[in-house]
Design a protein around this motif. Structure first.
Motif, PDB file in Angstrom:
ATOM      1  N   UNK A   1      45.334  55.841  32.652  1.00 58.19           N
ATOM      2  CA  UNK A   1      45.639  54.492  31.788  1.00 58.19           C
ATOM      3  C   UNK A   1      44.650  53.585  32.181  1.00 58.19           C
ATOM      4  N   UNK A   2      44.837  52.611  31.363  1.00 61.71           N
ATOM      5  CA  UNK A   2      44.178  51.401  31.270  1.00 61.71           C
ATOM      6  C   UNK A   2      44.477  50.635  32.791  1.00 61.71           C
ATOM      7  N   UNK A   3      43.325  50.053  33.426  1.00 60.74           N
ATOM      8  CA  UNK A   3      43.369  49.342  34.706  1.00 60.74           C
ATOM      9  C   UNK A   3      43.090  47.890  34.427  1.00 60.74           C
ATOM     10  N   UNK A   4      43.464  46.908  35.218  1.00 58.75           N
ATOM     11  CA  UNK A   4      43.015  45.243  35.102  1.00 58.75           C
ATOM     12  C   UNK A   4      41.788  45.451  35.533  1.00 58.75           C
ATOM     13  N   UNK A   5      40.703  44.809  34.918  1.00 60.17           N
ATOM     14  CA  UNK A   5      39.423  44.481  35.238  1.00 60.17           C
ATOM     15  C   UNK A   5      39.011  43.170  35.821  1.00 60.17           C
ATOM     16  N   UNK A   6      38.296  43.099  36.698  1.00 58.17           N
ATOM     17  CA  UNK A   6      37.915  41.655  37.108  1.00 58.17           C
ATOM     18  C   UNK A   6      36.567  41.708  37.957  1.00 58.17           C
ATOM     19  N   UNK A   7      35.945  40.766  38.194  1.00 60.30           N
ATOM     20  CA  UNK A   7      34.831  40.357  39.045  1.00 60.30           C
ATOM     21  C   UNK A   7      34.935  40.375  40.551  1.00 60.30           C
ATOM     22  N   UNK A   8      34.200  41.159  41.185  1.00 58.06           N
ATOM     23  CA  UNK A   8      34.644  41.196  42.627  1.00 58.06           C
ATOM     24  C   UNK A   8      34.266  40.056  43.050  1.00 58.06           C
ATOM     25  N   UNK A   9      34.870  39.426  44.143  1.00 61.38           N
ATOM     26  CA  UNK A   9      34.694  38.093  44.752  1.00 61.38           C
ATOM     27  C   UNK A   9      33.149  38.019  45.408  1.00 61.38           C
ATOM     28  N   UNK A  10      32.690  39.156  45.946  1.00 61.05           N
ATOM     29  CA  UNK A  10      31.528  39.278  46.570  1.00 61.05           C
ATOM     30  C   UNK A  10      30.355  39.659  45.740  1.00 61.05           C
ATOM     31  N   UNK A  11      30.633  39.667  44.195  1.00 60.42           N
ATOM     32  CA  UNK A  11      29.481  40.595  43.590  1.00 60.42           C
ATOM     33  C   UNK A  11      28.115  39.552  43.697  1.00 60.42           C
ATOM     34  N   UNK A  12      27.365  40.683  43.828  1.00 61.77           N
ATOM     35  CA  UNK A  12      25.868  40.304  44.029  1.00 61.77           C
ATOM     36  C   UNK A  12      25.267  39.299  43.246  1.00 61.77           C
ATOM     37  N   UNK A  13      26.023  39.471  41.769  1.00 61.18           N
ATOM     38  CA  UNK A  13      25.376  38.825  40.485  1.00 61.18           C
ATOM     39  C   UNK A  13      26.593  37.796  40.097  1.00 61.18           C
ATOM     40  N   UNK A  14      25.970  36.558  39.794  1.00 58.63           N
ATOM     41  CA  UNK A  14      27.132  35.654  39.422  1.00 58.63           C
ATOM     42  C   UNK A  14      27.040  35.734  37.645  1.00 58.63           C
ATOM     43  N   UNK A  15      28.212  35.956  37.171  1.00 53.12           N
ATOM     44  CA  UNK A  15      28.514  35.894  35.950  1.00 53.12           C
ATOM     45  C   UNK A  15      28.897  34.896  35.181  1.00 53.12           C
ATOM     46  N   UNK A  16      28.774  34.638  33.764  1.00 57.69           N
ATOM     47  CA  UNK A  16      29.407  33.687  33.030  1.00 57.69           C
ATOM     48  C   UNK A  16      30.812  33.958  33.131  1.00 57.69           C
ATOM     49  N   UNK A  17      31.802  33.065  32.832  1.00 54.56           N
ATOM     50  CA  UNK A  17      33.212  33.460  32.342  1.00 54.56           C
ATOM     51  C   UNK A  17      33.276  34.575  31.399  1.00 54.56           C
ATOM     52  N   UNK A  18      33.941  35.583  32.033  1.00 55.25           N
ATOM     53  CA  UNK A  18      33.994  36.955  31.098  1.00 55.25           C
ATOM     54  C   UNK A  18      35.533  37.186  30.983  1.00 55.25           C
ATOM     55  N   UNK A  19      35.977  37.363  29.803  1.00 59.38           N
ATOM     56  CA  UNK A  19      37.255  37.557  29.301  1.00 59.38           C
ATOM     57  C   UNK A  19      37.791  39.025  29.885  1.00 59.38           C
ATOM     58  N   UNK A  20      37.572  39.451  30.880  1.00 60.02           N
ATOM     59  CA  UNK A  20      37.977  40.846  31.332  1.00 60.02           C
ATOM     60  C   UNK A  20      39.311  41.082  31.158  1.00 60.02           C
TER      61      UNK A  20
END
Length: 996
Positions: A123-142
């Motif tokens: 099934x589909x899962x909730x996707x989000x940016x990991x808090x310690x991601x090595x890459x900083x992203x612009x706001x993503x509507x995940x």
């Protein structure tokens, strides 16, 4: 204008030419300084870097996705449709230092990259940016998406160091996937930073790969949103910067000590660039990071720089987290005189512990008779070996990563494990010892017992550092001592000195158990292999044979234990497993003074049960621990599941898997020179441990390492690089989560099998006897020959399939004369005196292993072919169930508090439930499952379970026992366990109504 041209202009100006060194800057950015990356194709036009190497980024995706994104791609991106991908050519270009963005499922991912994917959920899962991601992203509507989880997946399970390629890379999660209960269950997007050339082949230096394992990328985000991600990755690549290391000099620091943060960064650009490092710290219990400072560096073209930030932290005991941000204005990076508009290019994190001068953790375990208690609870325990680095343990304590270990140990506990076993470095110093300090304390905070192993068969030399600073190295094993494995009768004083350092340091570590030896083989040592002190031991003068060997080891273990005691260390000490199955000593004799007997099993699962019963120390009133078991492949679920069941059935206090798996890849090659190759001589000693020579013949002289292969990749049970257990780890943890009340107890039986002392040739004979007893569903105990005088008075039957020693034989004859039935062959099969389980239906081919518990009887049924329905009856109760492979029943006089089985499960004459597929285990803290208001359960696969009562509520739980109410999952009396719910302990609360 770069610095070389600037210096050249000054030189020309000095001989009379009128040249302005800043002329090109005043007229805008020259073409020379433009970071435009030319487009091209993988085949056809050759791509020539504009500045630096590794300027091409390949985008691999489904052709339909590429068509939608093609006009959004940065100029340096080369689209490659998945349908026509030439994987070998792609690997060749990545090996040169180019980059990859993989957008889609990982089915055709080239194995050489050492990244794989696994199904998290259908099934589909909730996707989000990991808090310690090595890459900083612009706001993503995940939002939600169907994804797969990424993990480290080496192409060869057991590569040989310096012979087979092993990549050197950081596996850094970018996104995380959460299930419908809000818990992180996988990493669908990761950054693989190939920070150094691969070992053996020297490939991939400078390569960076970004994997997005999304089933339908354009359903998760539209073209513009994906463009923002690709632009961010393009900016990362155009910076030409790559963090290759970020560490501290120690993993623990004492009050007023200085912490040294060390950053190494590579510049892939052909020209020098400027970069800034910004450091910040989060102290224990703090929410936010606070600034530490900035350092500026200018790495020369095609070279690396190092920055060291040194500071004294505010002393607050606990784990401190440090954040590193790499800052640069990519468009002005070559203008070294200016900083420009600095932006974060990359982020890294590490942690260290602010510690007291000595480790001090609460005692969390004890041994009471045959039971091993943890936190005051008696149970059957699960555990695992924890060697998180691909260097096995040569580098693990010199490159220990507390932040990742913190995540790992919490995951280990959640999975149902309460024991970890680790090995100490053969050469110890302050760096090694402080790392182990941290690991002991981290384990303690998670309620985990640490078994620390000191001496192993893989070691030739050992060493330690004296207070004077002198580094002492000594031979633990002489080159001709392969009849002495994991034990040495030489250099005892230096061994004592080694142990005394540990004892003094960790005497207050309450969650620590010492294991002196890993795997012992001792065969007829002679005086040339002994210190003068040893030559004077009375055991040396005994007749050569198994008894002498075992007693020599026991004497050595007592000498080493005395060192611990003298230093004030009162922790449990386990001498060590002995290779009894290959005539390397008798493990019971060797561990006669131990509080618990260790055993290892790498044979098929049934052998765990057979050997645990052969070695059963219940006659000595102490437990036996399956301290190590495994199989030489990644995630061997059937082996783990089977071994855990036979360990539970055979009376082990617990089962400790080999092993959890990799958390990080080693930064350097192993460095020991393959000590086992010393067996490859023209005149091998017949006493030597033969398997070592067989192993050594497989080792190339180009290899390196105490063991020539990494351990975790070949034996692991998790998705490497993540904290997520794979199915093998789950199978063992399941019995750990349901082990309460299933501990071994001492109780008199009417029938016993007698085990001869120090006669290892009896093992195969006894194996056959145990199998027949299981097949005939007999309740029996095991008694060691040494203890025959203490046999319980109620004994009526003795089974002695192998001759005993003179004293044992005399005792048997006295018992025979007193009316005890003694069988020396298989005629016991027809005896009416034996207590048996009745298998009323489908009994053919079913083995039943029985043993006592504190409240009743544990029955474990095993089959090789599925059985639709089998009814097991004993004394006061019966249970019916289907069997896929194993079934477990806990019978007590108050009812049935635990059942494991499939299909229709009956307790007495009443149906409890119907398990549609797979196997399920049910338990309650109340006396009987039929009357319990709450039942906890786990399943082996998604299924539907129909109860005979109405369900009122569901909760989920884990190894910490935290309950979380959940919505849905049931209707009336039917529980639907999907692939998300299947990974949890499920608590089913019943209403008052009954169905039917």
């Amino acid at each position: 204008m770069n610095r070389r041209d600037y210096l050249r202009s000054l030189a020309i100006g000095s001989v009379g030419f009128s040249v302005s060194p800043f002329e090109s800057l005043t007229k805008g950015t020259s073409q020379e300084n433009t970071d435009t990356l030319p487009a091209g194709k993988l085949k056809g036009d050759e791509i020539y870097p504009a500045a630096g190497y590794g300027t091409t980024t390949f985008l691999v995706a489904d052709a339909a996705v590429i068509r939608r994104l093609e006009n959004q791609l940065p100029s340096g991106f080369i689209p490659l449709p998945l349908q026509t991908l030439n994987a070998d050519e792609l690997v060749g270009r990545l090996a040169e230092g180019n980059a990859l963005v993989w957008l889609g499922e990982p089915g055709n991912l080239p194995p050489a990259l050492s990244v794989g994917g696994y199904v998290i959920s259908d099934d589909e899962l909730d996707i989000g940016v990991k808090s310690d991601s090595p890459i900083l992203w612009p706001h993503l509507p995940l939002t939600r998406a169907k994804v797969m989880g990424a993990y480290i997946a080496p192409p060869k399970g057991m590569p040989y160091h310096n012979v087979d390629e092993e990549i050197r890379a950081d596996f850094l999660p970018i996104w995380e996937a959460k299930d419908r209960f809000g818990n992180v269950v996988g990493y669908p997007a990761v950054y693989m930073n190939y920070f150094a050339p691969s070992l053996a082949l020297g490939r991939f230096e400078g390569c960076e790969c970004f994997f997005f394992f999304v089933h339908e990328p354009l359903k998760l985000m539209d073209e513009q949103q994906w463009k923002s991600i690709l632009d961010q990755l393009d900016r990362k690549r155009r910076s030409f910067l790559q963090v290759t290391d970020f560490n501290t000099n120690y993993t623990a620091f004492y009050k007023k000590e200085r912490v040294q943060l060390r950053v190494r960064l590579r510049n892939r650009n052909q020209r020098a660039v400027s970069v800034q490092f910004r450091f910040s710290i989060r102290y224990p219990d703090a929410t936010d990071f606070q600034p530490l400072g900035l350092l500026r560096r200018v790495p020369e073209g095609r070279s690396s720089t190092e920055a060291i930030f040194d500071f004294v932290p505010r002393f607050q005991p606990g784990l401190c987290e440090v954040r590193l941000e790499v800052l640069q204005d990519v468009s002005k990076a070559e203008l070294l005189a200016v900083d420009g508009n600095l932006e974060v290019i990359e982020v890294r994190y590490l942690a260290f512990k602010l510690a007291a001068d000595q480790v001090n953790t609460s005692v969390n375990h004890e041994i009471v008779g045959p039971s091993f208690k943890i936190d005051g609870e008696e149970a059957f325990w699960a555990g695992t070996h924890y060697y998180p680095s691909s260097s096995w343990w040569e580098w693990v304590w010199r490159d220990y990563r507390p932040l990742k270990a913190e995540e790992d140990l919490a995951a280990i506990r959640k999975a149902g494990y309460r024991i970890i076993r680790v090995w100490i470095n053969p050469v110890i110093d302050e760096q090694v010892l402080r790392s182990i300090d941290v690991a002991i304390e981290q384990a303690a905070r998670n309620g985990i017992v640490v078994i620390l192993t000191l001496f192993t068969q893989w070691v030739r030399q050992m060493g330690f550092q004296r207070d004077s600073g002198e580094q002492v190295l000594f031979d633990f094993r002489h080159p001709r001592d392969f009849n002495l494995i994991s034990v040495s009768l030489r250099n005892l004083d230096l061994q004592r000195e080694f142990i005394s350092i540990l004892a003094s340091r960790w005497k207050n570590a309450g969650n620590l158990i010492y294991n002196l030896s890993n795997e012992v083989y001792i065969k007829d040592p002679d005086t040339s292999q002994m210190d003068k002190e040893v030559q004077d031991w009375e055991e040396v003068t005994m007749s050569r044979g198994t008894l002498r060997d075992s007693l020599l080891y026991k004497r050595w273990a007592n000498v080493m234990t005395a060192v611990l005691r003298k230093a004030g260390s009162d922790q449990l000490v386990l001498p060590g497993y002995v290779f009894s199955t290959v005539d390397g000593g008798d493990v019971n004799v060797a561990n006669a003074d131990a509080p618990m007997v260790p055993w290892h099993n790498y044979y098929p699962a049934e052998h765990a049960g057979l050997k645990l019963q052969y070695l059963d120390p219940i006659s000595f009133n102490k437990p036996i621990l399956l301290e190590e078991f495994g199989y030489g492949e990644w995630n061997p679920t059937e082996r783990y599941d089977g071994t855990a069941h036979y360990a539970l059935a055979g009376g082990a206090a617990g089962a400790v898997s080999y092993e959890w798996g990799l958390s990080w890849l080693s930064k350097e090659s192993c460095y020991w020179p393959l000590p086992l190759r010393e067996t490859l001589v023209d005149d091998p000693d017949p006493r030597w441990f033969a398997p070592f020579a067989d192993m050594a013949r497989l080792m190339s002289d180009k290899g390196v390492g105490m063991c020539p292969t990494p351990s975790g990749t070949g034996y692991g049970s998790i998705y490497h690089g993540t904290p997520f257990p794979a199915s093998a780890a789950v199978a063992l943890g399941r019995l750990g989560l349901f082990g309460a009340g299933l501990q071994r107890v001492a109780a008199p039986e009417t029938a016993y099998v007698v085990i001869p002392k120090a006669q290892l040739q009896a093992i195969n004979t006894l194996d056959d006897t145990f199998r027949k007893l299981w097949e005939n569903h007999v309740l029996f105990g095991v008694w060691q020959e040494d203890q025959l005088a203490l046999l319980p008075d109620k004994v009526q039957v003795l089974i002695c399939p192998h001759a005993l020693g003179p004293e044992g034989t005399a005792v048997i004859e006295r018992l025979r004369a007193s009316g005890v039935s003694v069988f020396t062959d298989d005629t016991w099969v027809s005896s009416q005196l034996l207590d048996r389980v009745s298998v009323e239906a489908g009994g053919e081919g079913i083995r039943v292993v029985m043993r006592r518990t504190a409240k009743g009887m544990l029955l474990t049924a095993a089959v090789e072919q599925p059985v639709d329905q089998a009814v097991l009856a004993y004394s006061y109760e019966k249970v019916g169930m289907g069997l896929t492979d194993f079934g477990v029943v806990h019978l007590t006089k108050s009812g049935i508090p635990l059942v494991e089985g499939t299909r229709k499960i009956y307790i007495g004459k009443r149906q409890f439930c119907d398990v549609e597929s797979g196997r399920a285990i049910f338990a309650t803290e109340q006396p009987d499952l039929l009357k319990a208001a709450t039942v906890k359960l786990m399943v082996t696969q998604p299924t539907r379970i129909t109860f005979q009562r109405t369900i009122s509520q569901l909760c989920i739980s884990d190894g910490f026992g935290h309950e979380q109410p959940i919505q849905g999952g049931f209707k009336g009396n039917v529980l639907t366990v999907d692939d998300q719910l299947a990974r949890y302990v499920i608590l089913v609360k019943f209403g008052k109504g009954r169905m039917g």
